[in-house]
Motif scaffolding. Structure first.
Motif, PDB file in Angstrom:
ATOM      1  N   UNK A 220     -13.815   9.174  12.331  1.00 51.15           N
ATOM      2  CA  UNK A 220     -14.265   8.022  13.045  1.00 51.15           C
ATOM      3  C   UNK A 220     -13.107   7.627  13.687  1.00 51.15           C
ATOM      4  N   UNK A 221     -13.398   7.154  14.882  1.00 57.36           N
ATOM      5  CA  UNK A 221     -12.259   6.717  15.940  1.00 57.36           C
ATOM      6  C   UNK A 221     -12.088   5.340  15.415  1.00 57.36           C
ATOM      7  N   UNK A 222     -10.888   4.516  15.472  1.00 56.61           N
ATOM      8  CA  UNK A 222     -10.904   3.177  15.287  1.00 56.61           C
ATOM      9  C   UNK A 222     -10.776   2.521  16.713  1.00 56.61           C
ATOM     10  N   UNK A 223     -10.756   3.209  17.748  1.00 57.80           N
ATOM     11  CA  UNK A 223     -10.983   2.792  19.270  1.00 57.80           C
ATOM     12  C   UNK A 223     -11.254   3.955  20.060  1.00 57.80           C
ATOM     13  N   UNK A 224     -11.881   3.661  21.116  1.00 57.06           N
ATOM     14  CA  UNK A 224     -11.929   4.894  22.284  1.00 57.06           C
ATOM     15  C   UNK A 224     -10.816   5.299  22.683  1.00 57.06           C
ATOM     16  N   UNK A 225      -9.550   4.488  22.747  1.00 54.45           N
ATOM     17  CA  UNK A 225      -8.567   5.060  23.350  1.00 54.45           C
ATOM     18  C   UNK A 225      -7.838   6.151  22.492  1.00 54.45           C
ATOM     19  N   UNK A 226      -8.192   6.349  21.206  1.00 51.27           N
ATOM     20  CA  UNK A 226      -7.811   7.560  20.527  1.00 51.27           C
ATOM     21  C   UNK A 226      -8.156   8.758  21.154  1.00 51.27           C
ATOM     22  N   UNK A 227      -9.051   8.742  21.828  1.00 45.42           N
ATOM     23  CA  UNK A 227      -9.795  10.198  22.337  1.00 45.42           C
ATOM     24  C   UNK A 227      -8.683  10.685  23.367  1.00 45.42           C
ATOM     25  N   UNK A 228      -8.116   9.718  24.345  1.00 42.78           N
ATOM     26  CA  UNK A 228      -7.343  10.115  25.659  1.00 42.78           C
ATOM     27  C   UNK A 228      -5.912  10.438  24.783  1.00 42.78           C
ATOM     28  N   UNK A 229      -5.711   9.714  23.890  1.00 45.96           N
ATOM     29  CA  UNK A 229      -4.213   9.582  23.240  1.00 45.96           C
ATOM     30  C   UNK A 229      -4.328  10.942  22.410  1.00 45.96           C
ATOM     31  N   UNK A 230      -5.419  11.445  21.977  1.00 45.03           N
ATOM     32  CA  UNK A 230      -5.528  12.632  21.277  1.00 45.03           C
ATOM     33  C   UNK A 230      -5.150  14.113  21.822  1.00 45.03           C
ATOM     34  N   UNK A 231      -5.764  14.015  23.123  1.00 43.62           N
ATOM     35  CA  UNK A 231      -5.452  15.121  24.024  1.00 43.62           C
ATOM     36  C   UNK A 231      -3.955  14.955  24.561  1.00 43.62           C
ATOM     37  N   UNK A 232      -3.584  13.786  25.020  1.00 49.12           N
ATOM     38  CA  UNK A 232      -2.039  13.719  25.405  1.00 49.12           C
ATOM     39  C   UNK A 232      -1.209  14.130  24.236  1.00 49.12           C
ATOM     40  N   UNK A 233      -1.374  13.829  23.260  1.00 49.30           N
ATOM     41  CA  UNK A 233      -0.581  14.279  22.059  1.00 49.30           C
ATOM     42  C   UNK A 233      -0.682  15.644  21.805  1.00 49.30           C
ATOM     43  N   UNK A 234      -1.752  16.237  21.922  1.00 49.37           N
ATOM     44  CA  UNK A 234      -1.892  17.809  21.959  1.00 49.37           C
ATOM     45  C   UNK A 234      -1.251  18.696  23.135  1.00 49.37           C
ATOM     46  N   UNK A 235      -1.407  18.166  24.194  1.00 49.16           N
ATOM     47  CA  UNK A 235      -0.877  18.671  25.239  1.00 49.16           C
ATOM     48  C   UNK A 235       0.690  18.723  25.405  1.00 49.16           C
ATOM     49  N   UNK A 236       1.358  17.440  24.791  1.00 50.59           N
ATOM     50  CA  UNK A 236       2.640  17.486  24.535  1.00 50.59           C
ATOM     51  C   UNK A 236       3.119  18.391  23.632  1.00 50.59           C
ATOM     52  N   UNK A 237       2.466  18.398  22.345  1.00 49.05           N
ATOM     53  CA  UNK A 237       2.825  19.414  21.370  1.00 49.05           C
ATOM     54  C   UNK A 237       3.008  20.775  22.158  1.00 49.05           C
ATOM     55  N   UNK A 238       1.718  21.201  22.694  1.00 48.78           N
ATOM     56  CA  UNK A 238       1.812  22.627  23.446  1.00 48.78           C
ATOM     57  C   UNK A 238       3.022  22.897  24.332  1.00 48.78           C
ATOM     58  N   UNK A 239       3.095  21.856  25.224  1.00 51.73           N
ATOM     59  CA  UNK A 239       4.208  21.724  26.132  1.00 51.73           C
ATOM     60  C   UNK A 239       5.613  22.052  25.649  1.00 51.73           C
ATOM     61  N   UNK A 240       5.742  21.355  24.558  1.00 53.67           N
ATOM     62  CA  UNK A 240       7.253  21.510  23.790  1.00 53.67           C
ATOM     63  C   UNK A 240       7.349  22.787  22.999  1.00 53.67           C
ATOM     64  N   UNK A 241       6.459  23.744  23.181  1.00 51.47           N
ATOM     65  CA  UNK A 241       6.506  25.032  22.621  1.00 51.47           C
ATOM     66  C   UNK A 241       6.111  25.162  21.056  1.00 51.47           C
ATOM     67  N   UNK A 242       5.405  23.964  20.653  1.00 46.64           N
ATOM     68  CA  UNK A 242       4.997  23.895  19.174  1.00 46.64           C
ATOM     69  C   UNK A 242       4.120  25.273  19.123  1.00 46.64           C
ATOM     70  N   UNK A 243       4.332  25.892  17.928  1.00 49.06           N
ATOM     71  CA  UNK A 243       3.401  26.895  17.638  1.00 49.06           C
ATOM     72  C   UNK A 243       2.643  26.576  16.622  1.00 49.06           C
ATOM     73  N   UNK A 244       1.367  26.752  16.977  1.00 49.40           N
ATOM     74  CA  UNK A 244      -0.030  26.738  16.216  1.00 49.40           C
ATOM     75  C   UNK A 244       0.032  28.049  15.317  1.00 49.40           C
TER      76      UNK A 244
END
Length: 247
Positions: A220-244
């Motif tokens: 459950x999102x607490x706001x619609x802004x969480x959607x874009x924030x989640x993609x930005x956060x995941x993109x930043x993690x991947x760009x930093x070389x974060x190993x999944x």
């Protein structure tokens, strides 16, 4: 499965096909009263969807293009992740041209026309949601040869676009297409024993996801802004070389 461009041959739909659409449309709109996110009801009207006849993809595409810059891509079935996310990155949403049978009303394992149009199109008429989905497609398109990253993208997509819930004016509302288009999933989700959790990216990325059965948990999102924030956060993690870890 390779991506195969198809054409919607509207004249080939049977009387039963139109009846299936009408019955599903009536049942889902009744079930979703006071349960669907506000953007769904607004988008349903903007898209020109109604109960009387199956929608024409060309007309829906024109409305989408005007509203949010998206268009429909008629396809013949399921797509692989690389093809699917590649289309999203181009603001093209793949929608299947066949519609389920009378025997498949409550649950289908593969997306059909009702799921693709009734479930997805109304939210795609909302600019903020449409931009989020485009952003997700663009990020995924940068990792098409990274299987663990794509698996996590699929989970983020699944627990938001397909089966997401959002808090609106103090109530939990549905916006995921897999919920909006399935009475079985709606009843499963609203049951007292349903596992509904606050949306958290780290938890979502580790959660088991499958469309082959009713969902074991919803976020459950607490706001619609969480959607874009989640993609930005995941993109930043991947760009930093974060190993999944393997999904």
């Amino acid at each position: 499965m390779p991506h195969v461009m198809v054409t919607q041959h509207y004249d080939r739909y049977t009387t039963q096909d139109h009846l299936v659409w009408k019955v599903l449309f009536d049942r889902q709109t009744a079930l979703l009263h006071k349960r669907a996110a506000a953007a769904f009801s607004v988008g349903l009207q903007k898209a020109g969807l109604h109960r009387n006849a199956l929608p024409r993809f060309e007309e829906i595409s024109k409305r989408l293009q005007k509203a949010t810059g998206w268009q429909l891509e008629p396809v013949n079935g399921m797509l692989d992740d690389a093809t699917f996310f590649g289309l999203l990155a181009q603001r093209k949403f793949p929608a299947t041209v066949w519609i389920r049978s009378m025997e498949q009303f409550d649950f289908i394992q593969e997306p059909d026309l009702f799921h693709g149009i009734f479930g997805h199109v109304p939210l795609l008429m909302d600019q903020a949601f449409a931009d989020f989905l485009h952003f997700l497609g663009r990020v995924a398109a940068q990792h098409l040869h990274d299987a663990p990253a794509l698996a996590r993208m699929e989970r983020l997509y699944g627990f938001t676009v397909q089966f997401g819930l959002v808090q609106e004016q103090g109530a939990t509302r549905m916006y995921g297409a897999g919920l909006l288009s399935s009475s079985g999933e709606i009843h499963h989700c609203i049951a007292d024993e349903s596992n509904r959790r606050p949306f958290d990216l780290a938890t979502v990325l580790q959660a088991e996801y499958s469309e082959a059965h009713l969902q074991e948990h919803y976020f459950v999102l607490n706001s619609w802004e969480q959607l874009t924030e989640s993609v930005a956060e995941l993109a930043a993690l991947l760009a930093s070389g974060w190993q999944l870890q393997p999904a």
